[in-house]
Design an enzyme around this catalytic site. Structure first.
Site, PDB file in Angstrom:
ATOM      1  CG  HIS A 425      59.767  31.588  38.342  1.00  0.00           C
ATOM      2  ND1 HIS A 425      61.061  31.445  39.547  1.00  0.00           N
ATOM      3  CD2 HIS A 425      58.908  30.444  38.830  1.00  0.00           C
ATOM      4  CE1 HIS A 425      61.073  30.607  40.216  1.00  0.00           C
ATOM      5  NE2 HIS A 425      59.772  30.765  39.749  1.00  0.00           N
ATOM      6  CB  CYS A 756      36.428  65.313  48.767  1.00  0.00           C
ATOM      7  SG  CYS A 756      35.391  66.692  47.331  1.00  0.00           S
TER       8      CYS A 756
HETATM    9  C1  PEP Z   1      38.958  71.214  46.380  1.00  0.00           C
HETATM   10  O1  PEP Z   1      39.006  71.969  45.867  1.00  0.00           O
HETATM   11  O2  PEP Z   1      39.129  71.874  47.643  1.00  0.00           O
HETATM   12  C2  PEP Z   1      38.954  69.713  45.235  1.00  0.00           C
HETATM   13  C3  PEP Z   1      38.793  68.807  46.276  1.00  0.00           C
HETATM   14  O3  PEP Z   1      38.592  69.115  44.177  1.00  0.00           O
HETATM   15  P1  PEP Z   1      40.407  70.189  43.577  1.00  0.00           P
HETATM   16  O4  PEP Z   1      41.678  69.905  44.543  1.00  0.00           O
HETATM   17  O5  PEP Z   1      40.674  68.897  42.653  1.00  0.00           O
HETATM   18  O6  PEP Z   1      40.542  71.481  42.918  1.00  0.00           O
END
Ligand code: PEP
Ligand code: MG
Length: 798
Positions: A425, A756
């Site tokens: 709570h 990414c």
């Molecule tokens: C990269 O190498 O850009 C990537 C996304 O992988 P990490 O940064 O985990 O090596």
């Protein structure tokens, strides 16, 4: 309707004749119990039978005893400062507890009690006597937990006594304060007493459950807390309970077990019923076996979650519920349900995010409540008697966050407790007050000391951390009302299961990179080979730690598979059915060695960054059995839990020959590309991936450019080197050429191509170059999502 209710002269009503709209008559809790008894399918959701006295009964009691004058006098004395809260509150409570019921009302209560006995075949049945407060004008006000409950009450005399004490508890210090803060008139509120057949959870377990995630408001998860014994300890925050989460949309599919989180609470004590009549409950220490085991089985977790979903659907809003397991019949019961008040009131348009900059030493940690960060001076309050010592804006440190202390909690910059779970709570009160809290730290009252400067951080996921000194904090407001639409997908890089739900409102196209190794280090913590080759772990300490972590699992490898799958599931759940690309583990050897028991299995390398890493490990004798556990976790996640939105990605794949070998190992583990809709991607982060892109494209469904490694390997710069940091640039023509080339090749081959790496997160303008090169998706850290989205939209507009 309201008028009809107020004119209703009935003084006692059975649950089955009550509806949720009867709040003015019997308060929220009892109206809700009535609604459930009346409307839910009793074969699926058991609610213990009972009856409630009405607000008319309360007013008749006050009038018959002439208590109105006493109330007015004491409250005036409090208002004018002639009496303290403690003095006025006590005087009122003592007066009310001595009152006599008007004869007809007393006879009605006792008749109903006897009838309850007849219905259940028991003379003097044990009952729970609960208070349900009501304010006529504001039926949705949350008075929850402010008034008292008396448990295991047996016999007529004890029942009447408990009823009078329920009335008195309308004037606990905490209830008085709550009404003062929220502007309720003390004389307008009334109290209904619920008399409900007792669920014998004192010899089993009980807890609290929410039909949404209380921290983020994420609405597709059920959160369940559980402890041994009566539920009061969980509600009050006197114990650290087990915590479970279940993904709601999959509950309808009986073949799935969508439990996305299970954590074992310390559950130091349990509340049991005292002997003799009435309310004398007491706390006793739990046994080692109780502390080391989960209160609920998977089947029970799912049963409760299904009940939560059905109750939420019936009420049409997020719900806060209490449940109990009866130690005699072994069944689960719902003993309370009310609308959730904090997240539901919060606006969905804006998201405030706190991020921590430079900070001092980490002092201790617990469960975070609230998402904010605050600094201040520690004041340790041991008991209510010390409350006067508290200074505005200080950090309140206490063993349990007792809701009686709302006035102090309101003045605190942050709250830290030794005990308690996320649904206590007090945790709810902190959330409602907007004060960050870290609960269940175990020993804050010993580790911290008065006048110490600390920073309380709830901005790092479910773990709340206390740092020495004042940390640097940035607060950012994300405006979700004006996010442009884009053709290019913008996804998220996420790795921490405990913060994943926080971003659920972002209009992202899924997760472009979930780094498995982070989930392994945060949640699993053990090196996979220390589980498959346990006998080779040399350190006794490591073995003991592994034994402790894996206890309760079918075998050691099941621990790895289930823990990893659940960690990933919490990320996958937030975005389902949008894709979540899970990258298989990509630690370097030095990082693997740091996992529990890891040292024995990792070579010492001069250059781990370009060493035994990524795909090369997966088919090698030196790691293959570890990779097989990773594959089993993915299968469990996709097939056992239902997260078929999970895409697998292979990192650091140097040659197509390696790709073939890895795909072969995966297929042997039942992860076959194209089977059951499985997609497999490869990272493009080595120049060979660009040069040989056509051949990689024959083997994978898509690419994701890891610009961090690709820049490192194109320019020959150690990505961690400070001396060369200035030269490290994704905008360098050579790196851009790599990126543009692989995008073109992938598109030609009809494969998806995303990025990414960190580049667009650090430099949102970089996203424009990617859009111009024809990329299909960009994955970024959540804090830069909006900036990237805008840059993408502008680039698309030309
Ligand atoms: C990269 O190498 O850009 C990537 C996304 O992988 P990490 O940064 O985990 O090596
Ligand atoms: Mg990389």
């Amino acid at each position: 309707m309201a008028d009809m209710d107020t004119d209703d002269r009935r003084t006692l009503i059975w649950f089955e004749h009550l509806r949720r709209g009867d709040v003015a008559l019997v308060g929220g809790k009892n109206a809700s119990l009535g609604e459930m008894v009346q409307s839910l399918d009793a074969s699926r959701i058991r609610v213990p039978p009972g009856f409630a006295t009405t607000s008319s009964a309360y007013r008749a009691f006050i009038a018959a005893n002439g208590f109105g004058a006493v109330l007015r006098e004491e409250l005036a004395a409090l208002g004018e400062g002639r009496k303290t809260l403690a003095q006025a509150g006590r005087a009122i409570r003592e007066t009310l507890a001595t009152g006599a019921f008007p004869p007809q009302i007393e006879a009605d209560i006792l008749d109903a009690y006897r009838e309850l006995g007849r219905r259940t075949g028991r003379e003097n049945p044990a009952v729970a006597v609960r208070s349900s407060a009501t304010a006529e004008d504001l039926p949705d006000a949350s008075f929850a937990g402010q008034q008292e409950t008396f448990l295991n009450v047996e016999g007529e005399r004890a029942l009447l006594m408990a009823c009078r004490r329920c009335y008195a508890s309308l004037f606990t210090d905490r209830a008085i304060t709550y009404r003062e803060i929220n502007g309720f008139d003390h004389l307008d509120v009334a109290l209904s007493i619920g008399v409900q057949l007792m669920v014998r959870s004192d010899i089993a377990g009980s807890g609290v459950m929410f039909s949404i995630d209380t921290e983020s408001g994420f609405d597709r998860t059920v959160l369940i807390n559980a402890a041994w014994g009566l539920g009061e300890n969980v509600v009050q925050g006197a114990v650290s309970p087990d915590e479970y989460q279940v993904y709601k949309p999959f509950l309808a599919r009986p073949e799935l077990v969508p439990i996305t989180h299970k954590s074992l609470g310390a559950k130091e004590i349990k509340m049991i019923c005292g002997t003799g009549d009435g309310a004398a409950t007491r706390n006793v220490p739990t046994s080692k076996a109780e502390r080391e085991s989960f209160v609920l089985s998977d089947g029970e977790i799912l049963e409760l979650a299904r009940a939560a979903v059905e109750i939420e659907a019936h009420y049409g809003c997020p719900m806060d519920m209490e449940w109990a397991r009866d130690g005699i019949d072994g069944q689960l019961y719902i003993v309370q349900a009310r609308p959730e008040t904090v997240q539901s009131r919060r606006g969905a348009g804006a998201m405030k995010t706190y991020s921590l900059g430079a900070h001092g030493e980490r002092l201790l940690s617990g469960l975070s409540v609230g998402g904010a960060v605050a600094s201040g001076e520690v004041i340790i309050i041991e008991s209510a008697a010390d409350i006067d010592r508290f200074v505005d804006g200080a950090v309140l440190v206490t063993s349990t966050t007792d809701p009686d202390w709302v006035p102090v909690m309101k003045r605190a910059a942050a709250i830290v407790t030794d005990h308690g779970g996320r649904t206590s709570h007090a945790a709810i009160v902190s959330r409602e007050l907007g004060v960050p809290a870290v609960v269940g730290t175990g020993n804050a009252t010993h580790v911290l000391h008065d006048q110490q400067q600390v920073t309380v951080s709830c901005a790092e996921g479910e773990e709340g951390v206390i740092y020495a000194g004042r940390a640097e904090v940035t607060v950012e407001e994300l405006d979700l009302a004006h996010v442009p639409e884009t053709r290019t997908q913008v996804m998220l890089n996420l790795a921490n299961p405990s913060t994943a739900a926080r971003w659920w409102r972002l209009p992202a196209d899924g997760v472009g990179l979930a780094r498995m190794e982070f989930v392994v280090s945060n949640e699993v913590r053990v090196h996979p080979l220390a589980l498959t080759r346990y006998e080779q772990v040399v350190s006794e300490d490591d073995r003991a730690a592994i034994d402790a972590l894996t206890r309760g699992h079918a075998d050691r490898t099941a621990y790895f598979v289930e823990t990893l799958a659940r960690g990933l599931a919490r990320i996958a759940a937030v975005w389902h059915p949008r894709p979540v690309i899970v990258r298989m583990s990509d630690f370097k050897t030095n990082e693997y060695a740091d996992l529990l028991g890891g040292r024995a299995f990792e070579p010492q390398e001069e250059n781990p960054m370009i060493g035994f890493r990524g795909a090369s490990r997966y088919y090698s004798e030196g790691y293959r059995d570890g990779f097989e556990l990773e594959c089993r976790a993915i299968r469990h996640l996709r097939e056992g839990m239902g997260f078929d939105n999970v895409v697998v990605m292979i990192p650091f794949c140097r040659t197509v020959g390696e790709a073939d070998r890895v795909l072969e190992v995966m297929a042997a583990q039942g992860l076959e590309r194209g089977k059951a809709g499985l997609e497999v991607y490869v990272m493009c982060e080595i120049p060979s991936n660009v040069i040989e892109a056509e051949r990689f494209a024959e083997r994978f469904d898509g690419f994701s450019i890891g610009s961090n490694d690709l820049t490192q390997l194109t320019l020959g710069i150690d990505r961690d080197s400070e001396a060369l940091a200035e030269l490290f640039s994704e905008r360098d023509p050579a790196v851009l050429w790599m990126i543009q080339t692989v995008i073109a090749k992938a598109r030609k081959a009809g494969r998806k191509i995303g990025l990414c790496g960190q580049a667009p997160s650090n430099d949102p303008g970089f996203a424009r170059l990617l859009v111009q090169a024809g990329i299909s998706s960009i994955s970024v850290t959540p804090d830069s999502f909006l900036a990237v989205k805008r840059n993408v939209a502008e680039a698309e507009a030309g």
